[in-house]
Design a protein around this motif. Structure first.
Motif, PDB file in Angstrom:
ATOM      1  N   LEU A 465       0.961  -1.135   0.116  1.00  0.00           N
ATOM      2  CA  LEU A 465       0.012   0.251  -0.005  1.00  0.00           C
ATOM      3  C   LEU A 465       1.008   1.336  -0.125  1.00  0.00           C
ATOM      4  O   LEU A 465       1.971   1.199   0.354  1.00  0.00           O
ATOM      5  CB  LEU A 465      -0.844  -0.018   1.246  1.00  0.00           C
ATOM      6  N   LEU A 466       0.388   2.358  -0.491  1.00  0.00           N
ATOM      7  CA  LEU A 466       1.170   3.711  -0.673  1.00  0.00           C
ATOM      8  C   LEU A 466      -0.022   4.558  -0.428  1.00  0.00           C
ATOM      9  O   LEU A 466      -0.767   4.912  -0.997  1.00  0.00           O
ATOM     10  CB  LEU A 466       1.503   4.078  -1.930  1.00  0.00           C
ATOM     11  N   GLY A 467       0.411   5.660   0.706  1.00  0.00           N
ATOM     12  CA  GLY A 467      -0.536   6.764   1.156  1.00  0.00           C
ATOM     13  C   GLY A 467      -0.031   7.974   0.159  1.00  0.00           C
ATOM     14  O   GLY A 467       1.292   8.330  -0.065  1.00  0.00           O
ATOM     15  N   HIS A 468      -1.004   8.677  -0.248  1.00  0.00           N
ATOM     16  CA  HIS A 468      -0.700   9.766  -1.306  1.00  0.00           C
ATOM     17  C   HIS A 468      -1.979  10.482  -1.511  1.00  0.00           C
ATOM     18  O   HIS A 468      -3.117  10.031  -1.108  1.00  0.00           O
ATOM     19  CB  HIS A 468       0.019   9.690  -2.726  1.00  0.00           C
ATOM     20  N   GLY A 469      -1.993  11.824  -1.964  1.00  0.00           N
ATOM     21  CA  GLY A 469      -3.154  12.704  -2.378  1.00  0.00           C
ATOM     22  C   GLY A 469      -3.565  12.444  -3.504  1.00  0.00           C
ATOM     23  O   GLY A 469      -2.639  12.313  -4.566  1.00  0.00           O
ATOM     24  N   VAL A 470      -4.766  12.825  -3.770  1.00  0.00           N
ATOM     25  CA  VAL A 470      -5.553  12.675  -5.063  1.00  0.00           C
ATOM     26  C   VAL A 470      -6.128  13.999  -5.344  1.00  0.00           C
ATOM     27  O   VAL A 470      -6.947  14.412  -4.402  1.00  0.00           O
ATOM     28  CB  VAL A 470      -6.320  11.439  -5.370  1.00  0.00           C
ATOM     29  N   SER A 471      -6.087  14.562  -6.621  1.00  0.00           N
ATOM     30  CA  SER A 471      -6.893  16.084  -7.063  1.00  0.00           C
ATOM     31  C   SER A 471      -8.227  15.820  -6.484  1.00  0.00           C
ATOM     32  O   SER A 471      -8.853  14.663  -6.852  1.00  0.00           O
ATOM     33  CB  SER A 471      -6.646  16.099  -8.173  1.00  0.00           C
ATOM     34  N   PRO A 472      -9.077  16.935  -5.820  1.00  0.00           N
ATOM     35  CA  PRO A 472     -10.402  16.880  -5.737  1.00  0.00           C
ATOM     36  C   PRO A 472     -11.217  16.983  -6.989  1.00  0.00           C
ATOM     37  O   PRO A 472     -12.550  16.837  -6.948  1.00  0.00           O
ATOM     38  CB  PRO A 472     -10.663  17.785  -4.677  1.00  0.00           C
ATOM     39  N   ALA A 473     -10.501  17.509  -8.246  1.00  0.00           N
ATOM     40  CA  ALA A 473     -11.266  17.929  -9.426  1.00  0.00           C
ATOM     41  C   ALA A 473     -11.848  16.552  -9.936  1.00  0.00           C
ATOM     42  O   ALA A 473     -10.792  15.537 -10.121  1.00  0.00           O
ATOM     43  CB  ALA A 473     -10.485  18.768 -10.114  1.00  0.00           C
ATOM     44  N   THR A 474     -13.005  16.443 -10.253  1.00  0.00           N
ATOM     45  CA  THR A 474     -13.530  15.253 -10.686  1.00  0.00           C
ATOM     46  C   THR A 474     -13.013  14.686 -11.865  1.00  0.00           C
ATOM     47  O   THR A 474     -12.585  13.346 -12.051  1.00  0.00           O
ATOM     48  CB  THR A 474     -14.984  15.209 -11.107  1.00  0.00           C
ATOM     49  N   THR A 475     -12.554  15.700 -12.932  1.00  0.00           N
ATOM     50  CA  THR A 475     -11.954  14.946 -14.010  1.00  0.00           C
ATOM     51  C   THR A 475     -10.437  14.532 -13.913  1.00  0.00           C
ATOM     52  O   THR A 475      -9.978  13.509 -14.361  1.00  0.00           O
ATOM     53  CB  THR A 475     -11.900  16.216 -15.228  1.00  0.00           C
ATOM     54  N   SER A 476      -9.767  15.283 -12.966  1.00  0.00           N
ATOM     55  CA  SER A 476      -8.496  14.797 -12.870  1.00  0.00           C
ATOM     56  C   SER A 476      -8.253  13.679 -12.093  1.00  0.00           C
ATOM     57  O   SER A 476      -7.488  12.674 -12.297  1.00  0.00           O
ATOM     58  CB  SER A 476      -7.743  16.058 -12.001  1.00  0.00           C
ATOM     59  N   ALA A 477      -9.283  13.270 -11.103  1.00  0.00           N
ATOM     60  CA  ALA A 477      -9.248  12.207 -10.410  1.00  0.00           C
ATOM     61  C   ALA A 477      -9.697  11.057 -11.480  1.00  0.00           C
ATOM     62  O   ALA A 477      -9.003   9.784 -10.934  1.00  0.00           O
ATOM     63  CB  ALA A 477     -10.242  12.202  -9.272  1.00  0.00           C
ATOM     64  N   LEU A 478     -10.479  11.075 -12.116  1.00  0.00           N
ATOM     65  CA  LEU A 478     -10.784  10.043 -13.019  1.00  0.00           C
ATOM     66  C   LEU A 478      -9.674   9.496 -13.961  1.00  0.00           C
ATOM     67  O   LEU A 478      -9.411   8.355 -14.264  1.00  0.00           O
ATOM     68  CB  LEU A 478     -12.124  10.218 -14.122  1.00  0.00           C
ATOM     69  N   GLU A 479      -9.087  10.587 -14.597  1.00  0.00           N
ATOM     70  CA  GLU A 479      -8.068  10.392 -15.388  1.00  0.00           C
ATOM     71  C   GLU A 479      -6.897   9.650 -14.543  1.00  0.00           C
ATOM     72  O   GLU A 479      -5.844   8.925 -15.292  1.00  0.00           O
ATOM     73  CB  GLU A 479      -7.300  11.645 -16.010  1.00  0.00           C
ATOM     74  N   THR A 480      -6.589  10.014 -13.363  1.00  0.00           N
ATOM     75  CA  THR A 480      -5.610   9.351 -12.526  1.00  0.00           C
ATOM     76  C   THR A 480      -5.696   7.723 -12.533  1.00  0.00           C
ATOM     77  O   THR A 480      -4.562   6.990 -12.383  1.00  0.00           O
ATOM     78  CB  THR A 480      -5.679   9.686 -11.043  1.00  0.00           C
ATOM     79  N   PHE A 481      -6.764   6.980 -12.619  1.00  0.00           N
ATOM     80  CA  PHE A 481      -7.000   5.883 -12.540  1.00  0.00           C
ATOM     81  C   PHE A 481      -7.229   4.970 -13.974  1.00  0.00           C
ATOM     82  O   PHE A 481      -7.343   3.691 -14.217  1.00  0.00           O
ATOM     83  CB  PHE A 481      -7.928   5.368 -11.802  1.00  0.00           C
ATOM     84  N   SER A 482      -6.631   5.684 -15.106  1.00  0.00           N
ATOM     85  CA  SER A 482      -6.754   5.348 -16.489  1.00  0.00           C
ATOM     86  C   SER A 482      -5.609   4.372 -16.568  1.00  0.00           C
ATOM     87  O   SER A 482      -4.319   4.586 -15.936  1.00  0.00           O
ATOM     88  CB  SER A 482      -6.816   6.287 -17.428  1.00  0.00           C
ATOM     89  N   SER A 483      -5.594   3.378 -17.498  1.00  0.00           N
ATOM     90  CA  SER A 483      -4.384   2.443 -17.707  1.00  0.00           C
ATOM     91  C   SER A 483      -3.284   3.452 -18.411  1.00  0.00           C
ATOM     92  O   SER A 483      -2.222   2.799 -18.132  1.00  0.00           O
ATOM     93  CB  SER A 483      -4.904   1.324 -18.821  1.00  0.00           C
ATOM     94  N   ASP A 484      -3.824   4.290 -18.857  1.00  0.00           N
ATOM     95  CA  ASP A 484      -2.535   5.309 -19.598  1.00  0.00           C
ATOM     96  C   ASP A 484      -1.925   5.803 -18.619  1.00  0.00           C
ATOM     97  O   ASP A 484      -0.658   6.242 -18.908  1.00  0.00           O
ATOM     98  CB  ASP A 484      -3.354   6.392 -20.505  1.00  0.00           C
ATOM     99  N   GLN A 485      -2.012   6.123 -17.494  1.00  0.00           N
ATOM    100  CA  GLN A 485      -1.286   6.550 -16.317  1.00  0.00           C
ATOM    101  C   GLN A 485      -0.721   5.469 -15.386  1.00  0.00           C
ATOM    102  O   GLN A 485       0.035   5.850 -14.348  1.00  0.00           O
ATOM    103  CB  GLN A 485      -2.309   7.381 -15.324  1.00  0.00           C
ATOM    104  N   ILE A 486      -0.662   4.387 -15.801  1.00  0.00           N
ATOM    105  CA  ILE A 486       0.295   3.266 -15.113  1.00  0.00           C
ATOM    106  C   ILE A 486       1.770   3.522 -15.603  1.00  0.00           C
ATOM    107  O   ILE A 486       2.011   3.498 -16.752  1.00  0.00           O
ATOM    108  CB  ILE A 486      -0.247   2.029 -15.593  1.00  0.00           C
ATOM    109  N   GLY A 487       2.500   3.716 -14.685  1.00  0.00           N
ATOM    110  CA  GLY A 487       3.924   3.902 -14.797  1.00  0.00           C
ATOM    111  C   GLY A 487       4.732   2.462 -15.186  1.00  0.00           C
ATOM    112  O   GLY A 487       4.333   1.518 -14.711  1.00  0.00           O
TER     113      GLY A 487
END
Length: 577
Positions: A465-487
């Motif tokens: 597990l890793l603790g961190h922050g996620v933007s409260p803006a709806t669009t930004s939060a949704l984009e965070t969990f796309s497959s394109d955002q996997i490092g």
């Protein structure tokens, strides 16, 4: 500690606070003469707003990339076609109105391209008095899309063409459907003063080796000419900026005549300055929650100041979904759901924020218009240690002699939980570790050292597990969990999807969300995505991180709980009584 000891401690603490306050700089004069160029001197005495921020920007150009968040400062000096208000709604700013879908101001073509038409307000001007026209936007488009490499690419990367039909009419052709086409704030697509920059930019276009000369112009810093509510008059590096009210501001001359922005990196210094009333307002993320609580208690009787608890990012626990990096048991949905039932959100809120924070189960701000729909659709995992135990047993685990879960071979389920170094994250880590252990889950807490905390590979390959922050803006939060955002090694571990969660249906819905223009249909896509994340337990949203906006009571206008806009979006309407 006894009740009497608590009282003695409080008295000693307050005495220390007042001693520090006595050493703070003296408060500025209550009145100062107005300094308006060409405008009439206000009848009432002039007021100066002294505000404190914890970062100094490297430039006042809102779209120029830098190491710090520019909007806290640049909003004061710049204005865009639109702005976002306290409810997250888009309003026209230097434009007369927003483009309306399926009208002569917003066309959608059969091939997916779009065209939006903006009509500027009459009489627009730059801070130096030069008229501001549609040509300043066409010039800005040339600059932002050039190879300079210092400006945010979005949304210019979706613009095929920007044309000035006449001095007050701007036409933007979009290469594809873009739902946010009416949200063009100064950070998305602000104008640039063609009369000051075009000749040197043309020289750069002819000879790219002059790039550094163009970017070294003082215009970008101490000689900035904008079009926002205040005009820059001074910038002393490392100390402060000053500005005076701009008479030709599109939404009316600001009610406050002068603003001083002090750069105060030490929250204790900001705290004592507020008590001494030599600072009128501290912006978000300067004072930590605990200091806000102290000020609230101090001002409870005399009402000298106001503390607004402003939710910022949503604190999140990312789950490592890739077995090659993480705990194999986390691939089992039953285990992820079991752990979810071991999170005591109310306990966290009470311990970290004295119960003042909202209880959340997603990244959507409670103030956002879409929140009620999302909240109804979510699968919620309420704190329930018995349900945790049932799910762990179902997944093949039993309690060992110490009451902790282990598999059939006797190997204990031991969960690595990493956070970056910060006081709050460490407190969160300690609380979560203790709560889960009481429920039978052994946690291996680990604080990532400072240098490693900035390493994208470390943040993408954590073992549990890793603790961190996620933007409260709806669009930004949704984009965070796309497959394109996997490092991955091929992307040099870039991307915000730290845990590597991937879902084909989610990616499909995100594509539809990003291109759907009808708001109701678009919101439904978002609601479905949030439900899918909750069903699959893609992550663990914990709580909204609370910062503080603190101001003296003489300042009228600041509000909190801004879901997608800036807390000082309406600074031109503020007053000092």
């Amino acid at each position: 500690m006894s009740r009497r000891s608590h009282r003695v401690f409080g008295i000693v603490l307050l005495a220390m606070v007042w001693a520090l306050a006595a050493c703070a700089p003296a408060a500025p004069p209550r009145t100062q003469p107005a300094d308006s160029e060409g405008g009439e001197r206000p009848a009432a005495a002039s007021r100066t707003l002294v505000m404190a921020v914890n970062t100094e920007v490297s430039t006042l150009s809102p779209k120029m990339l830098g190491p710090t968040n520019p909007e806290r400062t640049t909003r004061i000096f710049s204005a865009g076609l639109s702005l976002v208000d306290a409810r997250g709604e888009v309003r026209p700013y230097i434009a007369e109105a927003l483009p309306q879908l399926n009208s002569d101001t917003w066309h959608v073509f059969p091939d997916g391209r779009m065209e939006t038409t903006w009509r500027l307000r009459p009489g627009l001007a730059w801070h130096d008095g030069t008229p501001l026209t549609a040509e300043d936007f066409t010039f800005a488009f040339r600059v932002y899309t050039s190879p300079l490499g210092v400006f945010s690419a979005k949304p210019q990367d979706l613009m095929a063409q920007v044309v000035a039909r006449d001095p007050t009419t701007l036409v933007i052709t979009w290469s594809r459907s873009y739902p946010e086409a009416a949200q063009l704030t100064s950070t998305e697509f602000g104008p640039l003063p063609r009369h000051l920059l075009e000749s040197e930019f043309a020289a750069y276009e002819q000879d790219p080796t002059t790039r550094d000369l163009f970017l070294a112009r003082r215009y970008w810093t101490t000689e900035f000419v904008g079009n926002g509510p205040f005009r820059l008059t001074a910038w002393e590096a490392g100390a402060h900026m000053e500005g005076i009210a701009f008479d030709a501001h599109p939404l009316g001359r600001p009610k406050i005549d002068r603003v001083m922005i002090r750069f105060i990196m030490d929250d204790n210094v900001a705290f004592t300055n507020l008590l001494a009333e030599s600072v009128h307002l501290s912006m978000i993320q300067l004072l930590p929650f605990e200091q806000g609580l102290l000020l609230e208690r101090e001002w409870a009787s005399n009402r000298r100041g106001v503390v607004i608890y402003q939710a910022t990012s949503t604190m999140n626990v990312a789950i490592q979904h890739r077995p090659e990096y993480g705990h194999r048991a986390l691939a089992d949905l039953r285990v992820r759901r079991a752990l979810a039932h071991g999170i005591d959100r109310e306990g966290l809120n009470e311990a970290l924020f004295s119960g003042k924070g909202p209880i959340v189960h997603s990244f959507v701000a409670p103030e956002a218009p879409i929140y009620p729909e999302v909240d109804r659709a979510l699968v919620k995992y309420l704190y329930d240690p018995r349900r945790l135990e049932a799910l762990m047993i179902e997944a093949g685990f039993r309690r060992d002699r110490e009451g902790l879960f282990a598999n059939e071979a006797g190997e204990r389920f031991s969960l690595p939980y990493w956070v970056t170094y910060s006081t709050q994250l460490e407190r969160q880590l300690a609380i979560m570790t203790d709560t889960w252990r009481q429920a039978g889950v052994e946690v291996q807490p680990y604080v990532i050292p400072g240098a490693q905390a900035r390493d994208n590979q470390v943040r993408s390959t954590f073992p549990g597990l890793l603790g961190h922050g996620v933007s409260p803006a709806t669009t930004s939060a949704l984009e965070t969990f796309s497959s394109d955002q996997i490092g991955s090694p091929s992307t040099r571990w870039g991307g915000q999807n730290r845990g590597g969660w991937s879902n084909h249906e989610y990616d499909r819905l995100l594509g539809a969300y990003s291109s759907t223009l009808d708001r109701a249909a678009r919101n439904q896509h978002a609601v479905t995505m949030f439900r899918l994340m909750s069903e699959e337990v893609a992550n663990y949203p914990l709580f909204r991180d609370l910062g503080t906006i603190v101001h003296l009571s003489i300042v009228k206008g600041p509000t909190g709980q801004v879901p997608e806009g800036l807390a000082h979006w309406n600074i031109h309407e503020w007053e000092i009584s």
